[in-house]
Motif scaffolding. Structure first.
Motif, short mmCIF file in Angstrom:
data_model
loop_
_atom_site.label_atom_id
_atom_site.label_comp_id
_atom_site.label_asym_id
_atom_site.label_seq_id
_atom_site.Cartn_x
_atom_site.Cartn_y
_atom_site.Cartn_z
N TYR A 44 80.66 58.14 14.59
CA TYR A 44 80.99 58.02 16.04
C TYR A 44 81.65 59.45 16.53
O TYR A 44 81.02 59.87 17.76
CB TYR A 44 81.99 57.01 15.97
N ASP A 45 82.55 60.25 16.00
CA ASP A 45 82.88 61.57 16.61
C ASP A 45 81.94 62.47 16.51
O ASP A 45 81.96 63.28 17.51
CB ASP A 45 84.42 61.61 15.75
N GLY A 46 81.26 62.59 15.51
CA GLY A 46 80.30 63.73 15.42
C GLY A 46 79.05 63.49 16.46
O GLY A 46 78.78 64.37 17.10
N MET A 47 78.72 62.14 16.79
CA MET A 47 77.78 61.88 17.83
C MET A 47 78.49 62.36 19.15
O MET A 47 77.62 62.83 19.78
CB MET A 47 77.51 60.57 17.63
N ASN A 48 79.70 61.88 19.54
CA ASN A 48 80.26 62.08 20.52
C ASN A 48 80.49 63.66 20.84
O ASN A 48 80.20 64.15 22.21
CB ASN A 48 81.53 61.53 20.82
N GLU A 49 80.65 64.34 19.82
CA GLU A 49 80.69 65.76 20.06
C GLU A 49 79.16 66.51 20.70
O GLU A 49 79.50 67.20 21.58
CB GLU A 49 80.92 66.74 18.85
N VAL A 50 78.32 65.99 20.26
CA VAL A 50 76.97 66.44 20.87
C VAL A 50 76.74 65.78 22.24
O VAL A 50 75.87 66.31 22.93
CB VAL A 50 75.93 66.32 19.65
N PHE A 51 76.95 64.47 22.21
CA PHE A 51 76.69 63.78 23.34
C PHE A 51 77.46 64.03 24.85
O PHE A 51 76.77 64.01 25.73
CB PHE A 51 77.04 62.14 23.10
N LEU A 52 78.56 64.58 24.62
CA LEU A 52 79.44 64.90 25.44
C LEU A 52 78.86 65.91 26.56
O LEU A 52 78.28 67.00 25.96
CB LEU A 52 80.86 65.54 25.18
N GLY A 53 78.93 65.82 27.78
CA GLY A 53 78.32 66.80 28.74
C GLY A 53 76.99 66.91 28.86
O GLY A 53 76.25 67.65 29.65
N ARG A 54 76.12 66.05 28.20
CA ARG A 54 74.60 66.01 28.37
C ARG A 54 74.04 65.24 29.43
O ARG A 54 72.81 65.28 29.70
CB ARG A 54 74.22 65.44 26.99
N TRP A 55 74.78 64.49 29.90
CA TRP A 55 74.47 63.51 31.20
C TRP A 55 74.73 63.86 32.57
O TRP A 55 74.79 62.92 33.37
CB TRP A 55 74.86 62.02 30.67
N GLY A 56 75.20 64.94 32.93
CA GLY A 56 75.80 65.30 34.04
C GLY A 56 77.26 65.16 34.28
O GLY A 56 77.91 64.50 33.44
N PRO A 57 77.77 65.27 35.71
CA PRO A 57 78.88 64.98 35.84
C PRO A 57 79.50 63.70 35.94
O PRO A 57 80.50 63.27 35.84
CB PRO A 57 79.18 65.80 37.13
N GLU A 58 78.45 62.75 36.27
CA GLU A 58 78.58 61.34 36.34
C GLU A 58 77.68 60.60 35.31
O GLU A 58 76.73 60.05 35.91
CB GLU A 58 78.55 60.70 37.67
N PRO A 59 78.21 60.44 34.01
CA PRO A 59 77.25 59.82 33.06
C PRO A 59 77.21 58.32 33.16
O PRO A 59 77.94 57.73 34.11
CB PRO A 59 77.81 60.14 31.87
N GLY A 60 75.97 57.61 32.91
CA GLY A 60 75.79 56.28 32.83
C GLY A 60 76.93 55.47 32.11
O GLY A 60 77.52 56.33 31.19
N VAL A 61 76.79 54.15 32.17
CA VAL A 61 77.65 53.36 31.23
C VAL A 61 76.98 53.40 29.82
O VAL A 61 75.74 53.80 29.89
CB VAL A 61 77.73 51.94 31.83
N ARG A 62 77.68 53.21 29.10
CA ARG A 62 77.29 53.33 27.56
C ARG A 62 77.72 52.18 26.73
O ARG A 62 78.87 51.70 26.97
CB ARG A 62 77.54 54.80 27.12
#
Length: 163
Positions: free
Chosen positions: A122-140
């Motif tokens: 979970y933490d490793g995925m979030n490190e890469v996931f963070l910031g990839r979806w613009g300033p207003e990411p979708g719900v997840r």
């Protein structure tokens, strides 16, 4: 009945009418957007393949489906040796490529589903996931699939977006 309750009931139809306006306005906007993109009238399902690839003879599922201005991306995994960061980066790059192939983008994603092979990632995925979806990411939604992910991927991601 108290005066506050009477006031509320008297205003209720007006409140309901105001609440309904955005839904109707949204429907009108979608039709206008469809007409602008050369799709007048009722939206229809369209299947797309990345890079204009030809569909297989008997496909199990479609990688990208659009319906009017809505975009649906199938679950994408990473089927190579690597850690969760490498798998997540690969999957997000593919999601981005699929979205852009139909005129959408990561910033236009409304809903994201993340399937992990184990919650330990979970933490490793979030490190890469963070910031990839613009300033207003979708719900997840994120889950760890109890039986694993097909093809030994450590992560699989699907999403819904707009064009």
């Amino acid at each position: 009945m108290t005066s506050n309750r009477r006031d509320f009931i008297r205003r209720a139809p007006a409140v309901a009418a105001v609440a309904a306006v955005p839904a109707v306005a949204g429907a009108g906007t979608a039709s206008a957007a469809d007409a602008q993109h050369g799709r007048p009238g009722k939206p229809r399902k369209e299947v797309h393949y990345p890079d204009g690839a030809e569909p297989p003879e008997n496909p199990l599922f479609s990688p990208i489906v659009t319906y009017g201005s809505m975009v649906f991306i199938s679950g994408i995994g990473a089927h190579f040796e690597g850690d969760i960061r490498a798998h997540t980066d690969h999957v997000l790059n593919e999601v981005e490529r699929y979205l852009e192939s139909v005129g959408s983008s990561m910033a236009k994603v409304l809903k994201i589903n993340v399937y992990l092979n184990t919650l330990d990632d979970y933490d490793g995925m979030n490190e890469v996931f963070l910031g990839r979806w613009g300033p207003e990411p979708g719900v997840r939604t994120t889950i760890a699939a109890a039986a694993g992910i097909p093809g030994d991927s450590l992560v699989e991601i699907d999403c819904i977006a707009v064009i």
